[in-house]
Write a protein that holds these residues in place. Sequence first.
Motif: not given
Lengths: 293, 236
Positions: B105, B107-110
Amino acid sequence: MDWGRVKFFLGEVARGFTRNAVMQLTAIGTVAMTLLLLGAFLFIRTTLADLSNGMLQHIEISVYLKPNATPQTIAALRASFRADPRISTVEFIPKAEGLKELRARTRGVIDTSLLTENPLPDKFRIRVRSPELVPAVAGELRRLSGVDNVVYGQGVVERLLRLDMVLQRIGVAMIALFVIVATIIISNTTRLAVYARRREISIMQLVGATNLYVRMPFICEGLIDGVLGAAVAIILLVVVHATLWPRLLEALPFVQFNTAVVDVPVLVLQLFLVGGVIGTGAAWISVGRHLQT
Amino acid sequence: MISLRSVSLLYPNGVRALDHVTLEIAKGEFVFLVGHSGTGKSSVLRLLYREMRPSSGEITVDGIRVDRLPGRRVPALRRHLGVVFQDFKLLPDKTVWENVAFAMQVTGAPTKEILRQVPRALDLVGLSHRSRMYPDELSGGEQQRTAIARALVNNPKILLCDEPTGNLDPANTTEIVDLLLRINLKGTTVLVATHNQAVVDRMRRRVVRLENGKVVTDKERGYYYLGLGQGQVLSG
């Protein structure tokens, strides 16, 4: 739009915010005090500016003629006034009418029936297109032949401007002080929040979260402090305006305050903007200083 | 995959933590970094994930020159690495699932990717049935497995472990070491700093020994102690 990400982020902000509730309330309270002062200051200044502006706009120049002024002189003067582009209105008031006006104005105060003859000279009542032209135009008129004396609100303009300046200085000093206090308190709140969440932060940094991402929740908390503070200030201003302002108007019946000149939506927007900037700025500085990268 | 060339690390107080350390670790290797406390094991790991910079020498991790890496590029480096610690570093107010998902989350993962990868990582460490539990409801071994799942969820090529079994009893230690071995067999390069002699001697993997900040031995299929004959070492 990935709602899962938005939800996660907002959840993190909310958790950080509630974890440190007392400190956040202090920050909000300080911002509210600052903005309450700023709002009151802006409100009063706008009203006063309108008041003095209104007074300046209504300043008339009374041109008193010599007692021996002939109809030709009067006609010549009228023509020259009309020709002057700086002059907006010209009104001739013969001495008889002047006396009538005087009687009307002083009815019940001075018994003008005691006057056996009319002591007043003929006069012109002149308005110029803008207040700052008044002194110059008045000076020129005084030198015209057939003119005895020229009178305008000498001194009023200067006094109004001085009052405005003094109020402005006091207001700016107090607001500057409160902005500093609010910034310090928000910085401190952020510092504590960074400390309380050092575990999360270290894990975030370890798994490769960007600095911006690590900082963002703290910046958002600062923004919330600022915006909520502004909201509190606006509510207090509304209350003060509803309760104290009518009493002030009652106490000063001779002053024509026109509160309609205060553009309320703009004032509200300004307070939210200033609150947001203070909150975000203080949090940004603090998180930058206390976050080891 | 990992390369240190004549790396030295001097602390501001003048202590020399590492002294011209040179070390090459190939892709897919499993390496133990051993030595007493304070011999520089942790320092090596911290240099690799760029928690610190060396005073001199070159460090390359997966083709990235770590010693020269500017601060803003550090997050990119760390996404190639998984790091596991002795104290697990779990978030106590998040469940196992949330702790593992957290790494993705932030690290901006979808979300779609998170929903796919987290169960896979939990399955790999055998904690699928514990995913709704909080760290304090787990055994030490399970907590460390959660931490390992978090380290692996972003599919790093390298797993760095700093005393991963330091807080665990022998049974849990075995469990964690077996897990690390399985992870290594799937192709991840694993570097474990430890002073657990039993683990090192049982596994018989490459052992790099540090003393006073220097590499003193580097042996394939080594033992914890230098100079001991094979017969003198009890395995297990």
